[in-house]
Design a protein around this motif. Structure first.
Motif, short mmCIF file in Angstrom:
data_model
loop_
_atom_site.label_atom_id
_atom_site.label_comp_id
_atom_site.label_asym_id
_atom_site.label_seq_id
_atom_site.Cartn_x
_atom_site.Cartn_y
_atom_site.Cartn_z
N SER A 111 0.83 -1.20 0.00
CA SER A 111 0.00 0.00 0.00
C SER A 111 0.87 1.25 0.00
O SER A 111 2.10 1.18 0.00
CB SER A 111 -0.91 0.00 1.23
OG SER A 111 -0.14 0.21 2.41
N VAL A 112 0.22 2.41 0.04
CA VAL A 112 0.96 3.67 0.09
C VAL A 112 1.75 3.80 1.38
O VAL A 112 2.65 4.64 1.47
CB VAL A 112 0.01 4.88 -0.05
CG1 VAL A 112 -0.65 4.90 -1.41
CG2 VAL A 112 -1.03 4.88 1.05
N PHE A 113 1.43 2.99 2.38
CA PHE A 113 2.14 3.06 3.65
C PHE A 113 3.47 2.31 3.63
O PHE A 113 4.28 2.45 4.54
CB PHE A 113 1.26 2.49 4.78
CG PHE A 113 -0.01 3.25 4.99
CD1 PHE A 113 -0.02 4.43 5.71
CD2 PHE A 113 -1.21 2.80 4.44
CE1 PHE A 113 -1.20 5.15 5.89
CE2 PHE A 113 -2.39 3.50 4.61
CZ PHE A 113 -2.38 4.68 5.34
N HIS A 114 3.68 1.51 2.59
CA HIS A 114 4.89 0.70 2.52
C HIS A 114 6.06 1.47 1.96
O HIS A 114 5.94 2.15 0.93
CB HIS A 114 4.65 -0.54 1.64
CG HIS A 114 3.86 -1.61 2.31
ND1 HIS A 114 2.54 -1.46 2.63
CD2 HIS A 114 4.22 -2.85 2.73
CE1 HIS A 114 2.09 -2.57 3.21
NE2 HIS A 114 3.09 -3.42 3.29
N GLY A 115 7.20 1.35 2.64
CA GLY A 115 8.44 1.90 2.12
C GLY A 115 9.15 0.84 1.29
O GLY A 115 8.84 -0.35 1.38
N LEU A 116 10.10 1.26 0.49
CA LEU A 116 10.86 0.32 -0.34
C LEU A 116 11.79 -0.53 0.52
O LEU A 116 12.18 -1.63 0.13
CB LEU A 116 11.66 1.08 -1.40
CG LEU A 116 10.83 1.86 -2.42
CD1 LEU A 116 11.74 2.62 -3.38
CD2 LEU A 116 9.91 0.91 -3.19
#
Length: 203
Positions: free
Chosen positions: A40-45
């Protein structure tokens, strides 16, 4: 709640909440190998270099919101985890979920609060990203932001009890844990039911 204004109470609650989130994130990191989880948009790389404890300490130090906001943010995170079972809290999303939940709680609870740009700076992300995170978080909650006094007290009592247990001798802890199990509380994100202000944080 006046008790939360005690300068000795909140730091201990923040420490326990950090520990709770750390354990949940680590558990779900392991589960990723066996069960598919949405990105999701909450995930960092990658995993942020700042620990959950230090990140939450930073938020507590600079967000300048009422102490009650952190209890409400905890409620929101639990609701989010229950409503979005395919988006469990893990090491890649916990930091963004934290800053977003505190910001949303402050806007809902406090008469005065900072804008998104300020929280973005505290959280080490861009204002644009903060805006996107807020929208996704609200939809993830189904815009269910109201927290009744009974719900607030239930979550706060759980945090306070567990915080006190960490400071008790082992014999007392075991006795209290038995009582807690008999109460059958499910508040630990189980899926069933925060340096200087100008420092940038890589999240």
């Amino acid at each position: 709640m006046a008790e939360l204004e005690n300068p000795n109470v909140m730091p201990n609650l923040i420490t326990f909440l950090s520990s709770l989130l750390q354990k949940e994130a680590e558990s779900n990191d392991v589960n990723r190998r066996f069960k598919a989880q949405k990105v999701s948009v909450f995930h960092g790389l990658s995993r942020p270099t700042i620990s959950i404890q230090n990140y939450l300490d930073r938020i507590y130090k600079y967000a300048n919101c009422s102490p009650s906001c952190f209890i409400v943010a905890y409620v929101y995170l639990d609701r989010f985890a229950q409503r979005q079972p395919s988006l469990p809290i893990n090491s890649f999303n916990v930091h963004r979920l934290l800053i977003t939940s505190v910001m949303v709680a402050a806007k809902f609870m406090d008469d005065m609060y900072y804008n998104n740009a300020y929280y973005a700076k505290v959280g080490g992300i861009s204002t644009t990203e903060m805006n996107f995170l807020e929208v996704d978080f609200l939809f993830g909650l189904g815009f269910q932001l109201n927290v009744t006094p009974n719900t607030f007290n239930t979550y706060y009592s759980y945090l306070k009890r567990e915080t006190m247990l960490q400071q008790c001798p082992p014999s007392i802890v075991e006795s209290s844990l038995s009582l807690g199990r008999s109460l059958n509380l499910h508040l630990c994100f189980n899926g069933e039911d925060s340096t200087h202000q100008n420092q940038q944080v890589a999240v």
